[in-house]
Design a protein around this motif. Structure first.
Motif, PDB file in Angstrom:
ATOM      1  N   ASP A   6       1.192   9.942   4.327  1.00 58.93           N
ATOM      2  CA  ASP A   6       1.774  10.212   5.645  1.00 58.93           C
ATOM      3  C   ASP A   6       1.223   9.248   6.691  1.00 58.93           C
ATOM      4  OD1 ASP A   6       3.291  12.256   4.616  1.00 58.93           O
ATOM      5  OD2 ASP A   6       1.962  13.865   5.318  1.00 58.93           O
ATOM      6  N   ALA A   7      -0.070   8.953   6.587  1.00 59.22           N
ATOM      7  CA  ALA A   7      -0.695   8.035   7.551  1.00 59.22           C
ATOM      8  C   ALA A   7      -0.085   6.643   7.451  1.00 59.22           C
ATOM      9  CB  ALA A   7      -2.207   7.972   7.311  1.00 59.22           C
ATOM     10  N   ILE A   8       0.122   6.180   6.236  1.00 59.04           N
ATOM     11  CA  ILE A   8       0.672   4.827   6.087  1.00 59.04           C
ATOM     12  C   ILE A   8       2.143   4.774   6.479  1.00 59.04           C
ATOM     13  CG2 ILE A   8       1.390   4.832   3.657  1.00 59.04           C
ATOM     14  CD1 ILE A   8      -0.050   2.078   3.479  1.00 59.04           C
ATOM     15  N   PHE A  26      -4.128   4.453   7.917  1.00 55.01           N
ATOM     16  CA  PHE A  26      -4.474   4.707   6.521  1.00 55.01           C
ATOM     17  C   PHE A  26      -5.812   4.079   6.134  1.00 55.01           C
ATOM     18  CE2 PHE A  26      -3.224   0.454   5.510  1.00 55.01           C
ATOM     19  CZ  PHE A  26      -3.666   0.183   4.222  1.00 55.01           C
ATOM     20  N   LEU A  27      -6.312   3.172   6.966  1.00 54.51           N
ATOM     21  CA  LEU A  27      -7.604   2.538   6.691  1.00 54.51           C
ATOM     22  C   LEU A  27      -8.772   3.316   7.299  1.00 54.51           C
ATOM     23  CD1 LEU A  27      -6.685  -1.223   7.300  1.00 54.51           C
ATOM     24  CD2 LEU A  27      -7.049  -0.092   5.091  1.00 54.51           C
ATOM     25  N   ALA A  28      -8.474   4.293   8.134  1.00 59.22           N
ATOM     26  CA  ALA A  28      -9.529   5.068   8.798  1.00 59.22           C
ATOM     27  C   ALA A  28     -10.302   5.908   7.791  1.00 59.22           C
ATOM     28  CB  ALA A  28      -8.925   5.964   9.874  1.00 59.22           C
ATOM     29  N   GLY A  29     -11.580   6.045   8.033  1.00 61.55           N
ATOM     30  CA  GLY A  29     -12.414   6.867   7.154  1.00 61.55           C
ATOM     31  C   GLY A  29     -12.267   8.341   7.467  1.00 61.55           C
ATOM     32  N   GLN A  40       0.827  -1.204   0.000  1.00 60.38           N
ATOM     33  CA  GLN A  40       0.000   0.000   0.000  1.00 60.38           C
ATOM     34  C   GLN A  40       0.867   1.262   0.000  1.00 60.38           C
ATOM     35  OE1 GLN A  40      -3.274   0.367  -0.287  1.00 60.38           O
ATOM     36  NE2 GLN A  40      -3.795  -1.793  -0.287  1.00 60.38           N
ATOM     37  N   TYR A  41       1.969   1.222   0.740  1.00 63.53           N
ATOM     38  CA  TYR A  41       2.863   2.376   0.757  1.00 63.53           C
ATOM     39  C   TYR A  41       3.485   2.597  -0.621  1.00 63.53           C
ATOM     40  CZ  TYR A  41       6.539   5.668   1.735  1.00 63.53           C
ATOM     41  OH  TYR A  41       7.344   6.779   1.691  1.00 63.53           O
TER      42      TYR A  41
END
Length: 195
Positions: free
Chosen positions: A79-81, A143-146, A49-50
């Motif tokens: 940035d989240a991932i 990174f999975l958060a909505g 995913q990154y």
């Protein structure tokens, strides 16, 4: 997509039809690796995913595209991932080469966005799966958060923006080709992780 959606979002419906097979193949290829069976497997999934999200950072930073997608920069999850990788004791740097935005037409770039933004819809299910590993939106699975306004609302806004684009017939084909190219690159990046 429902018949109502097909009427209201004909371009998005065509994008979905055009990429359905390659999309399903990618999903099957990912799930065959059992990404939520262990933290090690999930780590490989994160690395993939990154690679993909880092690859498209220039698209999210495009001033040209911001004219059509006002919240574009805030949609970027790279940035989240990177923080998720750090949580798992993994390094993010040097994993991927970024796309050269200048090599894309505007329509192709939107095709790429369709693929990356669309992946957020499936992230809701994946966010539930990853809790089995003790990870969540605060640690390891940011990174999975909505988004704050909800996935459905953000996706609808994106669809409306895509439908509002004024494209020539040639640009319309570039849009579909951009989405196909994005899936093709995603397949290649997955092979980098699972070789």
């Amino acid at each position: 997509m429902s018949s109502i959606a097909q009427v209201n979002f004909p371009r998005m419906s065509q994008l979905k039809r055009t990429t359905a097979e390659v999309h399903d193949n990618l999903d099957n290829k990912i799930m065959a690796q059992s990404p939520f069976a262990s933290k090690e497997n999930y780590g490989d999934f994160l690395r993939f995913q990154y690679l993909l999200l880092n690859h498209v950072v220039p698209i999210y930073n495009s001033q040209q595209l911001t004219a059509f997608f006002a919240d574009l920069a805030s949609r970027n999850r790279c940035d989240a991932i990177a923080l998720d990788l750090q949580d798992l004791g993994m390094k993010a740097e040097g994993l991927a080469e970024q796309i050269k935005f200048e090599d894309l037409t505007l329509a192709q770039a939107v095709g790429w966005l369709y693929v990356i933004e669309g992946s957020k819809l499936g992230a809701a299910m994946l966010a539930k799966e990853v809790t089995q590993l003790g990870l969540d939106a605060d640690f390891g699975a940011r990174f999975l958060a909505g988004p704050g306004n909800g996935r459905g609302s953000q996706w609808r806004e994106f669809m409306q923006s895509v439908e509002a684009l004024e494209l020539t017939s040639d640009e319309e084909q570039q849009l579909y080709q951009g989405a196909k190219d994005a899936f093709a690159v995603a397949h290649q990046l997955l092979d980098v992780i699972y070789q």
